[in-house]
Scaffold this active site. Sequence first.
Site, PDB file in Angstrom:
ATOM      1  N   GLY A  38     -14.949 -17.631  15.365  1.00 32.10           N
ATOM      2  CA  GLY A  38     -14.072 -18.529  14.608  1.00 32.10           C
ATOM      3  C   GLY A  38     -12.616 -18.169  14.749  1.00 32.10           C
ATOM      4  O   GLY A  38     -11.738 -18.967  14.436  1.00 32.10           O
ATOM      5  N   LYS A  50      -5.942 -21.669   2.699  1.00 34.29           N
ATOM      6  CA  LYS A  50      -6.114 -22.878   1.890  1.00 34.29           C
ATOM      7  C   LYS A  50      -6.918 -22.578   0.634  1.00 34.29           C
ATOM      8  O   LYS A  50      -6.697 -23.202  -0.415  1.00 34.29           O
ATOM      9  CB  LYS A  50      -6.797 -23.987   2.698  1.00 34.29           C
ATOM     10  CG  LYS A  50      -6.075 -24.383   3.971  1.00 34.29           C
ATOM     11  CD  LYS A  50      -4.583 -24.619   3.767  1.00 34.29           C
ATOM     12  CE  LYS A  50      -3.806 -24.550   5.061  1.00 34.29           C
ATOM     13  NZ  LYS A  50      -3.518 -23.185   5.533  1.00 34.29           N
ATOM     14  N   GLY A 179      11.332 -15.905   7.031  1.00 40.66           N
ATOM     15  CA  GLY A 179      10.835 -17.049   7.791  1.00 40.66           C
ATOM     16  C   GLY A 179      10.306 -18.127   6.865  1.00 40.66           C
ATOM     17  O   GLY A 179       9.605 -17.827   5.890  1.00 40.66           O
ATOM     18  N   ALA A 267       7.115 -13.592   8.314  1.00 46.08           N
ATOM     19  CA  ALA A 267       6.485 -14.864   8.687  1.00 46.08           C
ATOM     20  C   ALA A 267       7.384 -15.563   9.698  1.00 46.08           C
ATOM     21  O   ALA A 267       7.809 -16.697   9.512  1.00 46.08           O
ATOM     22  CB  ALA A 267       6.277 -15.728   7.449  1.00 46.08           C
ATOM     23  N   GLY A 269       6.753 -16.334  12.867  1.00 41.72           N
ATOM     24  CA  GLY A 269       6.070 -16.929  14.009  1.00 41.72           C
ATOM     25  C   GLY A 269       4.998 -16.025  14.581  1.00 41.72           C
ATOM     26  O   GLY A 269       4.612 -15.019  13.977  1.00 41.72           O
ATOM     27  N   ALA A 317      -4.244 -25.308  15.157  1.00 36.34           N
ATOM     28  CA  ALA A 317      -5.685 -25.274  15.408  1.00 36.34           C
ATOM     29  C   ALA A 317      -6.174 -26.568  16.040  1.00 36.34           C
ATOM     30  O   ALA A 317      -6.944 -26.552  17.012  1.00 36.34           O
ATOM     31  CB  ALA A 317      -6.429 -25.017  14.096  1.00 36.34           C
ATOM     32  N   HIS A 442      -5.238 -50.374  -3.798  1.00 40.36           N
ATOM     33  CA  HIS A 442      -4.397 -50.056  -4.950  1.00 40.36           C
ATOM     34  C   HIS A 442      -5.282 -49.636  -6.118  1.00 40.36           C
ATOM     35  O   HIS A 442      -6.317 -50.256  -6.362  1.00 40.36           O
ATOM     36  CB  HIS A 442      -3.578 -51.290  -5.339  1.00 40.36           C
ATOM     37  CG  HIS A 442      -2.775 -51.096  -6.595  1.00 40.36           C
ATOM     38  ND1 HIS A 442      -1.585 -50.400  -6.613  1.00 40.36           N
ATOM     39  CD2 HIS A 442      -3.007 -51.500  -7.871  1.00 40.36           C
ATOM     40  CE1 HIS A 442      -1.107 -50.390  -7.850  1.00 40.36           C
ATOM     41  NE2 HIS A 442      -1.955 -51.052  -8.631  1.00 40.36           N
TER      42      HIS A 442
END
Length: 463
Positions: A38, A50, A179, A267, A269, A317, A442
């Site tokens: 993975g 997440k 970053g 952070a 990159g 990804a 709606h």
Amino acid sequence: MSKFDVIVIGSGPGGYVAAIRASQLGMKVAVVEKAELGGVCLNWGCIPTKALLKSASVFEYIQHAQEYGIQVKEASPDMGAMVKRSRDVAGAMSKGVQFLIKKNKIEHIQGHGKLKKGGKVEVTDGAGKKTEYEAKHIILATGGRSRELPALKLDGKKIIGYREAMVMPERPRKMVIVGSGAIGVEFAYFFSTVGTEVTIVEFMPRIVPVEDEEISKALEKSFKKNGVSILTGSEVTKVDTSGAGCKVTVKGQTGASVIECDVVLSAVGISTNLENLGLEEVGVKTDKGKVTVDEFYKTNVPGVYAIGDIVKGQALAHVASAEGIICVEKIAGQHPHPLDYNNIPGCTYCHPEIASVGFTEEGAKKAGYEIKVGKFPFTASGKAKAAGAPDGFVKVIFDAKYGEWLGAHMIGANVTEMIAEVVAARKLETTGHEIIKTVHPHPTMSEAIMEAAAAAYGEVIHL
């Protein structure tokens, strides 16, 4: 020596997807992976982050429960439990990939893969034993890792990368995040929501610098409202870790200052994983840390291909997965279309969420287009107001001459679930007028896309 039609080195969202598609097309396939199946995305990136962000979102909901007519006496974040849930989610997803590999009769070879001449791959297992395998086609899908800056050498304790940030045993009191791309702002949202005092340091003039300028301004306003300090046009020149915490020297437009914190998150990159792959020995060309490939991911060496973060293009990804499928289908003699890198959606899962595709307003103008721009704020959306999420907007950009949908930029709740409509519409060469005439349900957040398109053409109803 075991022989295969395809050997894939790396099992991230590029590698395992390429392997499964190759198996579906009747090829004998092996995947070489030295860590968990993975890859980084599933085990240490997209999925577990997440899960953490969802925990932060739930805690934020509880803090504002009375706004929804619900009384909650007391709630506090449990860092250990949040991390455990995140790791459990990642673990379950990794087992899912293991199942898919077995289901598709793909051989999983544990170890580090290295190219050898003559269509061979040398795999070194954990005990140091080397075994050679042979394949007609070898696909490199080795991904990336946290990039290090000279002034930000990761030590795993006080100066950390995304991996360490995901498994912190305790909530830091103060954190500096260097970053403000997707990784930076997602962690800024998570840690600030659970009570950490967060400062973002960004070298560029604005945060999330790849996004449309209006998106950057909206996110900065939201973050500052929630207590996040933001220093743009600034860089970290030194971090002193000799004491109990960190002393971070930041050079900005008005000079240098020192920020004290418990931990610094780098952070800035990613760097590609190209080391010890045998590229030089086999003669595979690279350029600026990326493997050079054609539009179907062939390298200059016959039978060797590369996909994902190690080739030019967005390090995402879903990009790696798409590249893997295109690469394998071309190998199988099919006729796939080259990937349109200007129709790749980008999603950032902080709060408010960001989603975008295609040209920014500035980019469209620079490309020479005469444009029509429409915006629809979520303050005018019945669903957004009812959900207690009126912050943000949808912005759409059309070519004034032909109606071509050049780009879309969204910030708000659940916009990462909305962007696919734009991607599909652009793939189908849908015009602005066709979107206006497409009936949207709606009340939904997605109505804002139709309303923004109508605004571009002076036909908006609810503004």
